[in-house]
Write an enzyme that holds these catalytic residues in place. Structure first.
Site, mmCIF file in Angstrom:
data_model
loop_
_atom_site.group_PDB
_atom_site.id
_atom_site.type_symbol
_atom_site.label_atom_id
_atom_site.label_comp_id
_atom_site.label_asym_id
_atom_site.label_seq_id
_atom_site.Cartn_x
_atom_site.Cartn_y
_atom_site.Cartn_z
ATOM 1 N N GLY A 126 0.871 -1.317 -0.048
ATOM 2 C CA GLY A 126 -0.001 -0.039 -0.068
ATOM 3 C C GLY A 126 0.770 1.287 0.022
ATOM 4 N N CYS A 179 6.339 0.364 7.525
ATOM 5 C CA CYS A 179 6.012 1.456 6.622
ATOM 6 C C CYS A 179 7.060 1.763 5.551
ATOM 7 C CB CYS A 179 5.722 2.685 7.477
ATOM 8 S SG CYS A 179 4.963 3.949 6.513
ATOM 9 N N HIS A 181 -4.322 1.736 7.235
ATOM 10 C CA HIS A 181 -2.692 2.212 7.477
ATOM 11 C C HIS A 181 -2.771 3.424 6.542
ATOM 12 C CE1 HIS A 181 1.649 1.795 7.798
ATOM 13 N NE2 HIS A 181 1.363 2.457 6.655
ATOM 14 N N GLU A 182 -3.218 3.232 5.123
ATOM 15 C CA GLU A 182 -3.155 4.153 4.127
ATOM 16 C C GLU A 182 -3.762 5.587 4.332
ATOM 17 O OE1 GLU A 182 -0.564 3.590 2.611
ATOM 18 O OE2 GLU A 182 -0.338 1.625 2.552
#
Ligand code: ZN
Length: 182
Positions: A48, A90, A132-133
């Site tokens: 992502g 990340c 998360h995004e």
């Protein structure tokens, strides 16, 4: 902005803390950025990527957990259900893994790359990645979820990342310490 100029921004870059603006009208410029984002995500072996991670403060994300690419403009979660905890990495915070509690199922609306409405139901990993995004679009990072002990453990690594970001983003191999890179 020329899409070839896009690169993944790392912890310490102020754009990662900016709140993204909604896109008024999806243009070919946005489509170019979304394609470039997908390429950078695949190059980094991520699943992502949010626009803020490539220095663009507009609400756009790309996600692919292995069953197809989603490009979503102005994503918004309208329903959540249940709980899950995953170790998340990340692409903007290389080398760091944080345990993050999120909803297990979500329903998300937004626009596709042609400006048509999207309505996505996701659960498990896919739901985790979208959440998360969407955090990125609010300027939120996984390090913000770190427990007191985790904060102590990652303090040195974050300091180094910040130093690097200040002296230009030196490229470095993506750390493979966390299998989920978003
Ligand atoms: Zn991320």
């Amino acid at each position: 902005m020329k899409e070839t100029a896009l690169r993944i921004r790392k912890f310490g870059d102020p754009v990662l803390r900016k709140k993204s603006a909604l896109v008024n009208k999806v243009t070919s410029g946005h489509r170019d950025i979304l394609s470039a984002m997908a390429r950078l995500m695949y190059d980094g072996e991520g699943v992502g990527l949010a626009a803020s991670q490539v220095g663009i403060d507009e609400a756009m994300v790309v996600v692919d957990i292995g069953d197809g690419l989603y490009k979503v403009v102005n994503p918004r979660i309208i329903k959540i259900q249940g709980k899950q905890v995953n170790l998340e990495g990340c692409l903007s915070v290389p080398g760091i893994c944080i345990k993050v509690k999120r909803a297990k199922k979500i329903q998300l609306i937004g626009l596709d790359e042609n400006g048509n409405p999207l309505n996505i139901k996701a659960e498990g990993l896919l739901a985790c990645v979208f959440q998360h995004e969407l955090d990125h679009l609010k300027g939120k990072l996984i390090v913000d979820y770190a427990s007191f002990l985790e904060k102590i453990k990652i303090a040195k690594a974050l300091k180094e990342l910040k130093k690097k970001a200040e002296h230009e983003n030196l490229s470095e191999p993506a750390a493979k310490s966390c299998k989920l890179q978003l």
